[in-house]
Write a protein that holds these residues in place. Structure first.
Motif, mmCIF file in Angstrom:
data_model
loop_
_atom_site.group_PDB
_atom_site.id
_atom_site.type_symbol
_atom_site.label_atom_id
_atom_site.label_comp_id
_atom_site.label_asym_id
_atom_site.label_seq_id
_atom_site.Cartn_x
_atom_site.Cartn_y
_atom_site.Cartn_z
ATOM 1 N N ALA A 267 18.205 -17.119 -0.980
ATOM 2 C CA ALA A 267 17.948 -15.939 -0.153
ATOM 3 C C ALA A 267 18.647 -14.725 -0.744
ATOM 4 O O ALA A 267 19.651 -14.848 -1.437
ATOM 5 C CB ALA A 267 18.445 -16.187 1.272
ATOM 6 N N ALA A 269 20.593 -12.544 0.536
ATOM 7 C CA ALA A 269 21.996 -12.374 0.906
ATOM 8 C C ALA A 269 22.902 -13.333 0.156
ATOM 9 O O ALA A 269 24.115 -13.153 0.164
ATOM 10 C CB ALA A 269 22.153 -12.566 2.416
ATOM 11 N N GLU A 270 22.331 -14.362 -0.468
ATOM 12 C CA GLU A 270 23.165 -15.360 -1.142
ATOM 13 C C GLU A 270 23.402 -15.044 -2.612
ATOM 14 O O GLU A 270 24.233 -15.676 -3.247
ATOM 15 C CB GLU A 270 22.494 -16.745 -1.010
ATOM 16 C CG GLU A 270 22.430 -17.242 0.434
ATOM 17 C CD GLU A 270 21.420 -18.361 0.623
ATOM 18 O OE1 GLU A 270 21.029 -19.003 -0.377
ATOM 19 O OE2 GLU A 270 21.022 -18.602 1.784
ATOM 20 N N GLU A 273 26.987 -14.011 -4.195
ATOM 21 C CA GLU A 273 27.947 -15.105 -4.260
ATOM 22 C C GLU A 273 27.861 -15.834 -5.591
ATOM 23 O O GLU A 273 28.846 -16.363 -6.091
ATOM 24 C CB GLU A 273 27.666 -16.110 -3.129
ATOM 25 C CG GLU A 273 27.713 -15.526 -1.745
ATOM 26 C CD GLU A 273 29.125 -15.372 -1.226
ATOM 27 O OE1 GLU A 273 30.059 -15.660 -1.991
ATOM 28 O OE2 GLU A 273 29.294 -14.972 -0.075
ATOM 29 N N SER B 36 33.084 -18.080 1.670
ATOM 30 C CA SER B 36 31.666 -18.307 1.422
ATOM 31 C C SER B 36 31.418 -18.554 -0.063
ATOM 32 O O SER B 36 30.520 -19.312 -0.424
ATOM 33 C CB SER B 36 30.843 -17.127 1.914
ATOM 34 O OG SER B 36 31.366 -15.924 1.412
ATOM 35 N N THR B 37 32.218 -17.927 -0.900
ATOM 36 C CA THR B 37 32.047 -18.171 -2.342
ATOM 37 C C THR B 37 32.230 -19.642 -2.645
ATOM 38 O O THR B 37 31.458 -20.246 -3.382
ATOM 39 C CB THR B 37 33.064 -17.339 -3.143
ATOM 40 O OG1 THR B 37 32.988 -15.989 -2.705
ATOM 41 C CG2 THR B 37 32.770 -17.408 -4.622
ATOM 42 N N PHE B 40 29.211 -21.781 -1.376
ATOM 43 C CA PHE B 40 28.025 -21.791 -2.225
ATOM 44 C C PHE B 40 28.301 -22.467 -3.550
ATOM 45 O O PHE B 40 27.459 -23.155 -4.107
ATOM 46 C CB PHE B 40 27.524 -20.370 -2.442
ATOM 47 C CG PHE B 40 26.870 -19.808 -1.222
ATOM 48 C CD1 PHE B 40 27.518 -18.867 -0.439
ATOM 49 C CD2 PHE B 40 25.620 -20.238 -0.831
ATOM 50 C CE1 PHE B 40 26.920 -18.364 0.700
ATOM 51 C CE2 PHE B 40 25.023 -19.738 0.307
ATOM 52 C CZ PHE B 40 25.670 -18.804 1.079
ATOM 53 N N PHE B 234 25.048 -9.851 9.170
ATOM 54 C CA PHE B 234 24.156 -9.577 8.036
ATOM 55 C C PHE B 234 23.943 -8.079 7.954
ATOM 56 O O PHE B 234 23.043 -7.533 8.567
ATOM 57 C CB PHE B 234 22.795 -10.261 8.235
ATOM 58 C CG PHE B 234 22.866 -11.750 8.099
ATOM 59 C CD1 PHE B 234 23.148 -12.549 9.199
ATOM 60 C CD2 PHE B 234 22.659 -12.361 6.881
ATOM 61 C CE1 PHE B 234 23.217 -13.917 9.077
ATOM 62 C CE2 PHE B 234 22.718 -13.738 6.756
ATOM 63 C CZ PHE B 234 22.998 -14.519 7.857
ATOM 64 N N THR B 239 27.123 -9.253 3.420
ATOM 65 C CA THR B 239 26.888 -10.325 4.377
ATOM 66 C C THR B 239 28.122 -11.202 4.388
ATOM 67 O O THR B 239 28.517 -11.720 3.355
ATOM 68 C CB THR B 239 25.681 -11.181 3.965
ATOM 69 O OG1 THR B 239 24.526 -10.372 3.935
ATOM 70 C CG2 THR B 239 25.467 -12.300 4.962
ATOM 71 N N TYR B 241 29.010 -14.374 5.112
ATOM 72 C CA TYR B 241 28.519 -15.715 5.417
ATOM 73 C C TYR B 241 29.593 -16.580 6.044
ATOM 74 O O TYR B 241 29.308 -17.413 6.901
ATOM 75 C CB TYR B 241 27.988 -16.404 4.149
ATOM 76 C CG TYR B 241 26.504 -16.241 3.952
ATOM 77 C CD1 TYR B 241 25.998 -15.369 2.995
ATOM 78 C CD2 TYR B 241 25.597 -16.969 4.711
ATOM 79 C CE1 TYR B 241 24.641 -15.223 2.817
ATOM 80 C CE2 TYR B 241 24.236 -16.826 4.543
ATOM 81 C CZ TYR B 241 23.757 -15.954 3.595
ATOM 82 O OH TYR B 241 22.410 -15.805 3.409
ATOM 83 N N ARG C 140 17.577 -26.534 -1.189
ATOM 84 C CA ARG C 140 17.311 -25.781 -2.423
ATOM 85 C C ARG C 140 17.032 -26.740 -3.567
ATOM 86 O O ARG C 140 17.579 -27.839 -3.593
ATOM 87 C CB ARG C 140 18.542 -24.991 -2.803
ATOM 88 C CG ARG C 140 18.673 -23.645 -2.208
ATOM 89 C CD ARG C 140 19.770 -22.956 -2.979
ATOM 90 N NE ARG C 140 20.396 -21.909 -2.231
ATOM 91 C CZ ARG C 140 21.584 -21.409 -2.523
ATOM 92 N NH1 ARG C 140 22.259 -21.909 -3.523
ATOM 93 N NH2 ARG C 140 22.073 -20.432 -1.819
#
Lengths: 445, 277, 303
Positions: A267, A269-270, A273, B36-37, B40, B234, B239, B241, C140
């Motif tokens: 997405a 927004a991702e 990162e 959040s880093t 992911f 958002f 954002t 997350y 994903r």
């Protein structure tokens, strides 16, 4: 449509009223106001007034310093701010611009939607209210705020894009680090090769685009191949996305994902990162991610210009937010809104001076200085970024398609880009998009 | 011996299935306590760190609190609580009439109730919000609660369970001189506790998940309910997350705790010992 | 009511009193439903016969059935209908079957059943946007689920990024959320069956399967009807995962009617086509729900 013409006539009347009341108020006012103001503000014609401002760009606590400064300078006007989630802003506007009692008086306008909003009757004509705007704001913002020869919004912020690179990943691949000098802009072809090399040397991804499936981010690809912004014709209502330039640009873009250089299923927004975690060699995106990347002390990055295709013109994304006035506002409200707009967009460089950190450059030429002086850009990893951004905004910034059918256009194109990312052949996806656009724009013909 | 083995297999199956359903939520809870880093980064390539934070941090929680999530949570709880209490009363009454009281036009009325929950709320939210604006109800608690009260699904489930209560009980009560309300309150309600919990869940979750409606009818951020607060994480330029995961995790836990506490009411019904049509 | 006569003055008084009682019990709900659901639906239906520029503040003009005409000539509309039906014909039986099996499993007096029920229910308590994000990341091509498949030696599945797998992925997401929720109602229904029947069956020597089909299922008819209808409706009006994850793609394979209704109404500010599609969706749902009531709702008075 006949109804449309009637609506336009009503606007001319309203606009005239606004202009008249402003002129009268300006003549009669003797409000000392804030220092440095050359034009005494209107709004004290009949006591305190409250205006409602609906915004999608900033959260309530982020914009509060600006509103407080405004209310200090204009004690008679109270601004009530409503922050609306970005995603749903369009529907809230649709719901709240039509009824009277709790109507929104002033609201953020996504620049490329200006023509569409004007056609819907959502914007008041501001041509008479701000006749000298060209002197205060950058040309791109002014163009975005104009429909035909009417000024319909007050632009207050714009944007640009750069390319970040992960120095560690590039060094591991033996790739020379790119320069931040616009004269030494890389081509997309070169970047693709370097990204591939970096990936072979261990980077998880070669290149990731910030707004991965958005027209804002990808229009410059088509511009750079000579494919044009996507529509032609008198009011930009003839879709033109299946020409050679478009197909070339998006064959290339789709290949990035097919070859694994970019990830699928991610997405918008991702994406930052992925760069912040040190997983990708190149990240093409906005300077507003600067503080997120700078905060990561281990991330060794640098900046370079937004690439162009070999032999093509360089182009960069641009545009941002403007302020629009509800055309149904009564005279006093309209005067107060105009004062607020002037404060945001013009007075002493506009809103920028009251914010501690700016994500994007203001449209106001004087105010944009504060953006370029941001502390985050003094980090050594950002060397060269300020001159780069100034250069891009002056020379390569390309506005998005200006058309009444923009909302439908963006919707259709996002889906087409998404399909291309997921493996659909570019020519097929663009052909479908063109057919969808013809269907969607039929009502405007 | 065979029976014990069979029950052991079933118990094992129950555990495995529950854990399968839980797995994505474990990921969510882990993500609430790390940046959040890192979230992911640990999802691809996959490492066991996906489910256990490498660098445990409370930053997301404090970021949620700083953004006013506690107020939003309180708003959600208040709105949902009022909706459940008032909604159960209103829906159970309607269900009772539709299942027990004989009257002409009962089928037609029930059809209206069914039709009402076929209509997706999003499809009517914009015109309805305009009406609420005209009635001066914007930024009121009433505006947030009202659409949750007229819930055709809650009426439907209660009606189905009321139909299962033997009518002989009501007949006997009639002969004893009891009126409809007495029968409703003293006979039907106590006998259908699991169904009431189910209906309560329907009412509760409608408000707990409500996002679109609150955005349309409230404009002041003090009135934001929790899902709206999450959506505001958002932003146009950033954002958070981590905050999204933390707030989502908190929102998920609360109804689950309530359901866990109410499990003791899911007992075998004693009412139906007897005639059943 | 076999002991009471149904004619004569006392019967009339009784009927009158019943009618009054019914009104009293139904009034609040009916008032709420009519004002807050039925009337706006009628307005929306009216919108389907009007046309105007999207989002325009000017009043629209009445065009009769023109909007429907244009809609029925649109290839992508029919594709939406197809995809909606495919999704629903697959997801509903699957969810209800699994919910039923789990409900039966968790009413066998196993230890800590309350805990297992809550854990399986937990996904439906998560805000839908949250669940969608979790599964969006999870499925994903390079996400955790594919990571697990990789460990097991299977090839990467594109899931949401493939036109062939997007519906299956949506089914997984919707089922993870829905199964626990519907299971709770079926558990309530199972608990409502008196043990007397099971004892009788045991005495008669019926095995577990026989008991299930001859006693459990028939006694579960009423809650099962609720779950069937409510689940059908819930899946027909599901759109948030499409909106957040796929935008109706890839290649319009997930362009369900409700998503299109939402997109046109909210993003494109075109309430006219949106309302016309809504009416089509409602018609589809009404037909299916009527069939379900015929199948399962037969013997109750007044159905």
């Amino acid at each position: 449509m006949a109804i449309h013409n009637g609506v336009t006539r009503r606007f001319a009347f309203r606009a005239g009223l606004v202009a008249l009341s402003l002129a009268l108020a300006a003549c009669g006012s003797s409000d000392p106001a804030a220092e440095g103001e050359s034009d005494p503000p209107a709004g004290d014609s009949s006591g305190p007034i409250t205006i409602t401002y609906a915004g999608a760009a900033y959260a309530a606590d982020q914009i509060q310093p600006v509103l407080d400064a405004f209310m200090d300078a204009h004690p008679d006007i109270t601004v009530e701010y409503e922050s609306v989630p970005f995603e749903d802003f369009n529907s809230v506007l649709a719901a709240r611009l039509s009824n009277a009692s709790d109507a929104i008086d002033v609201f953020d306008v996504d620049m490329p939607r200006t023509d569409a909003y004007m056609a819907r009757g959502w914007l008041a004509d501001l041509t008479q209210t701000f006749p000298d705007l060209a002197e205060s704001v950058d040309p791109g913002s002014l163009e975005a705020a104009t429909v035909g020869d009417q000024l319909v919004t007050m632009p207050y912020q714009t944007s640009t894009n750069i390319m970040y690179y992960n120095a560690s990943l590039l060094e591991a691949a033996g790739v020379p680090l790119p320069s931040a000098d616009p004269a030494e802009r890389l081509t997309w072809e070169e970047v693709t090769e370097q990204a591939r090399a970096a990936q072979e040397a261990g980077a998880q991804y070669g290149i990731v685009f910030d707004q991965i499936d958005r027209y804002y981010q990808l229009e410059p690809l088509a511009i750079s191949t000579g494919g044009g912004p996507g529509a032609t014709g008198e009011s930009n209502l003839e879709p033109d996305v299946t020409n050679e330039g478009w197909i070339k640009a998006f064959d290339w873009y789709g290949s990035l994902f097919a070859d694994g250089l970019s990830p699928r299923g991610v997405a918008v927004a991702e994406t930052p990162e992925m760069f912040a975690a040190g997983q990708t060699a190149f990240y093409v995106g906005g300077p507003w991610w600067g503080s997120m990347f700078v905060d990561n002390a281990d991330l060794q990055f640098g900046v370079a210009p937004f690439p162009a295709f070999e032999g093509g013109e360089p182009a960069t994304p641009t545009g941002g937010w403007s302020l629009g006035m509800n055309p149904k506002a009564d005279e006093e409200t309209a005067a107060a809104v105009a004062t607020f707009m002037k404060f945001m967009g013009v007075d002493d460089g506009g809103y920028a001076q009251y914010l501690t950190a700016l994500a994007v450059p203001p449209s106001n030429l004087e105010g944009s200085g504060k953006f370029y002086d941001s502390e985050v850009f003094t980090d050594s990893r950002f060397a060269g970024v300020v001159d780069l951004m100034k250069d891009e905004l002056a020379n390569t910034a390309t506005l998005r398609l200006q058309t009444v059918g923009y909302v439908e256009f963006e919707d259709v194109m996002t889906k087409a880009f998404s399909d291309i990312i997921n493996g659909t052949d570019a020519a097929d996806a663009l052909k479908t998009a063109e057919a969808d656009l013809v269907e969607a724009w039929a009502k405007f013909q | 011996m065979g029976r014990k083995l069979g029950r052991g297999v079933l118990a094992g199956l129950a555990i495995v299935v529950s854990l399968l359903f839980l797995l994505p939520l474990l990921w969510l809870f882990a993500s609430a306590f790390r940046s959040s880093t890192e979230t992911f980064a640990s999802s691809s390539p996959l490492s066991w760190h996906a489910l256990w934070p490498r660098d445990f941090t409370m930053d997301n929680m404090s970021s949620a609190i700083d953004a006013g999530f506690l107020t939003a949570l309180r708003n959600s709880v208040v709105v949902a609580g009022i909706t459940v209490v008032a909604g159960l009363l209103v829906s159970a009454s309607a269900a009772f009439a539709l299942a027990v009281i004989p009257f002409r036009g009962r089928t037609a009325t029930f059809s209206i109730v069914v039709l009402s929950f076929l209509v997706p709320f999003e499809a009517i939210a914009i015109p309805l919000s305009r009406s609420f604006g005209e009635w001066g109800l914007t930024n009121t608690l009433l505006a947030l609660v009202l659409p949750g009260l007229g819930n055709g699904l809650a009426v439907f489930i209660l009606r189905q369970f009321f139909l299962g209560v033997p009518s002989s009980l009501a007949e006997a009560a009639h002969l004893d001189g009891a009126g409809w309300f007495r029968i409703f309150w003293s006979i039907y309600l106590p006998l259908t506790k699991p169904a009431m919990i189910g209906a309560g869940l329907i009412l509760f979750l409608f408000q707990w998940q409500a996002y679109l409606w609150p955005i349309l009818v409230t404009s002041r951020s003090e009135l934001d309910v929790a899902p709206v607060a999450i959506a505001k994480a958002f932003g146009a330029f950033t954002t958070d997350y981590g905050r999204v995961f933390a707030e989502t995790a908190i929102l998920a836990i609360i109804p689950a705790l309530v359901l866990l506490a109410l499990q003791r009411y899911f007992v075998t019904s004693i009412a139906t010992a007897g005639s059943k049509e | 009511m076999s002991t009471m006569s149904s004619t004569g003055p006392r019967a009339r008084t009784r009927r009158h009193r019943n009618a009054l009682a019914a009104v009293a019990f139904l009034a609040p709900t009916l008032a709420l439903i009519i004002v807050l659901r039925i009337m706006p639906t009628a307005t929306a239906a009216g919108d389907a016969m009007r046309s105007g520029l999207p989002g325009s503040l000017a009043p629209p003009e009445f065009v009769g059935l023109e909007v429907f005409g244009r809609l029925f000539q649109s290839e992508s509309f029919w594709q939406s209908v197809r995809q909606t039906l495919v999704f629903n014909l697959l997801v509903n039986p699957l969810q209800i079957l699994i919910a039923l099996l789990l409900a039966v499993l968790l009413t066998r007096n196993l230890p800590a059943s309350g805990l297992w029920r809550t854990l399986i229910f937990l996904p439906s308590a998560v805000p839908l946007a949250g669940s969608t994000i979790i599964w969006g990341i999870g499925l994903r091509p390079e996400g955790p689920v594919n990571g697990l498949l990789d460990l097991a030696g299977m090839t990467t599945q594109p899931c949401f990024t493939s036109p062939d797998q997007v519906i299956a992925s949506m089914i997984i997401l919707a089922s993870w959320i829905g199964v626990g929720y519907w299971m709770v109602f079926l558990i309530a229904g199972l608990k409502d069956i008196s043990p007397v029947y099971y004892e009788a069956a045991c005495i008669d020597g019926a095995g577990p399967l026989r008991t299930f089909f001859s006693i459990t299922l028939p006694m579960l008819r009423r809650p099962l009807l609720f779950v069937l209808v409510a689940d059908t409706v819930a899946n027909f009006v599901l759109f948030a995962p499409v909106h957040i994850l796929t935008g109706g793609g890839p290649e319009k394979q997930s362009n369900f009617l409700m998503y299109d209704i939402y997109n046109r109404g909210y993003q494109l500010s075109d309430p006219y086509t949106s309302s016309a599609e809504l009416l089509v969706l409602l018609a589809l749902m009404i037909v299916i729900v009527i069939v379900q009531f015929r199948l399962l709702g037969s013997s109750d008075a007044g159905e």
